[in-house]
Design an enzyme around this catalytic site. Sequence first.
Site, PDB file in Angstrom:
ATOM      1  N   ARG A 198     -10.262 -11.690   1.625  1.00 30.58           N
ATOM      2  CA  ARG A 198     -11.116 -12.734   1.046  1.00 30.58           C
ATOM      3  C   ARG A 198     -10.422 -14.095   1.071  1.00 30.58           C
ATOM      4  NH1 ARG A 198     -11.293  -9.130  -4.206  1.00 30.58           N
ATOM      5  NH2 ARG A 198     -10.899  -7.637  -2.531  1.00 30.58           N
TER       6      ARG A 198
ATOM      7  N   LYS B 169       0.827  -1.200   0.000  1.00 31.23           N
ATOM      8  CA  LYS B 169       0.000   0.000   0.000  1.00 31.23           C
ATOM      9  C   LYS B 169       0.865   1.255   0.000  1.00 31.23           C
ATOM     10  CE  LYS B 169      -3.639  -2.102   2.880  1.00 31.23           C
ATOM     11  NZ  LYS B 169      -4.805  -1.956   1.995  1.00 31.23           N
TER      12      LYS B 169
END
Length: 506
Positions: free
Chosen positions: A357, A283
């Site tokens: 996920r 990030k």
Amino acid sequence: MKITVRQGEIQKTKDEALVVNLFHSANPRPGGATGAVDKALRGLIGRVLISGDFKGEKNRTVVLYPEGRFPSRRVLLVGLGRKADFDLEAARQVAGTTARKLQSLGVSSAATVLHGAGAGDLEVEAAAQALAVGSVLACYRFDQYRSGNKKKTSALDRLTVVEHDKRRLTGIRRGIKAGLQIAGGVCVARDLCNHPGNTATPSYLASKARSMARRTGLRCRVLDEAAMRKLGMGALLGVSAGSAEPAKFIILEHGKVSGKGRRKPLVFVGKGVTFDSGGISIKSSTGMGDMKFDMSGAAAVLGAMQAIAELGISQPVVGIVPATENLLDGKSVKPGDVLKTMTGKTIEIDNTDAEGRLILSDALAYSQRYEPAGIVDLATLTGACCIALGEHASGLMSNDDDLAAKVESAAKITSEKVWRLPLWPEYRDQIKSPVADMKNTGGRYGGAITAAALLAEFVDKTPWVHLDIAGTAWTSKTRPYIPRGGVGVGVRLLVQLARTWSSRRA
């Protein structure tokens, strides 16, 4: 905070402060308990209203300082807003506004009327629960890492609800007790969210779950990485590979969840990424510190399980938390890698920052062991959901209209807003992989939904709801009973769902 209930007349109550209320109107007049206090104050409240400085606007307050023989030092008048708009959320906000104002005045003990159970037409027990929840959550603060004098304002330690009608006392006490237990669960979640990543590691979450279980009677099991490997949880282990902190798989059970004569349990699953750097797909450094909040789903499940146990809800409930960090080193999973999940299905890694996920896929697969009546997962899963819904609602996706409706109903009661997004087969096409059963991203468009489409692959035909809380899990703005930082979103919703389910004997 200690909240007690006693029978009496508010105008005759001696305390550091008395709290009364007023609905908003063009020409407001004090009535009921507020009218009784106004009479004892020789019309002081009425004179304030005549001046036009206060008309009962929601969450506005006026502090009055009585003269003469009035038993309390202060009277706090709080606006309820328009009667037609008054509901449980307004009651929570008014209670929170009141508690914060009393704290700012340095008041440690106060007496209050019950907001909305008279002219507001709220059911007494529900109004009392709202008062307890709003008051406790408004006074929440997290200052464990500050040195020196932590308390800039004195704490509101005691609140007494004064009720004239003896017939209502039992209902008020029940509501207050439940509200304190629910607010306690929210505070647990807020604490876990607000701790920095070097404190709230996967092992820390596991330790907190164990101590919670000992205290409340929950059953707790924690699987280490060797146990996960034996079960084939390759997706969760793939995410944890880049961290020196070992992953933990936490299971909390309430009630009879297996064996003959059981009721099918509800299963709550919370994403527990205790810090998310993004992995190899790293990030931006801007705002990366907020990624300590990436375990907010896990915090919600742990907080809800505490409240469910303390409330003694009859519905069996299981809480599952896959906990890991998502960091990067020579062992980290890489874009292009393929991971094998607990079900045997394979996932191609397109972006290592789509890790939530992955860990949820193994957790959802594990939850099938319980043959649950329904599964609800909560996860700070996608920035796409923030773009779609902002900070005011969590995204809801589901394979079952009935369960989705029940979650929406619970959310309406707790005012933890959700908005349902579609989960059509076309979205599944976006996560097709040329080398594996699926890939972990579906491109720019519909990102919140394609993430849910992957999760749907691991719930089979079990009724399931996915809540994307990326936009609602933490806040930089203070609201009436929500201070800056971790919100504890989802705790009250899950508890309400379990309470409702318990009453319907599903």
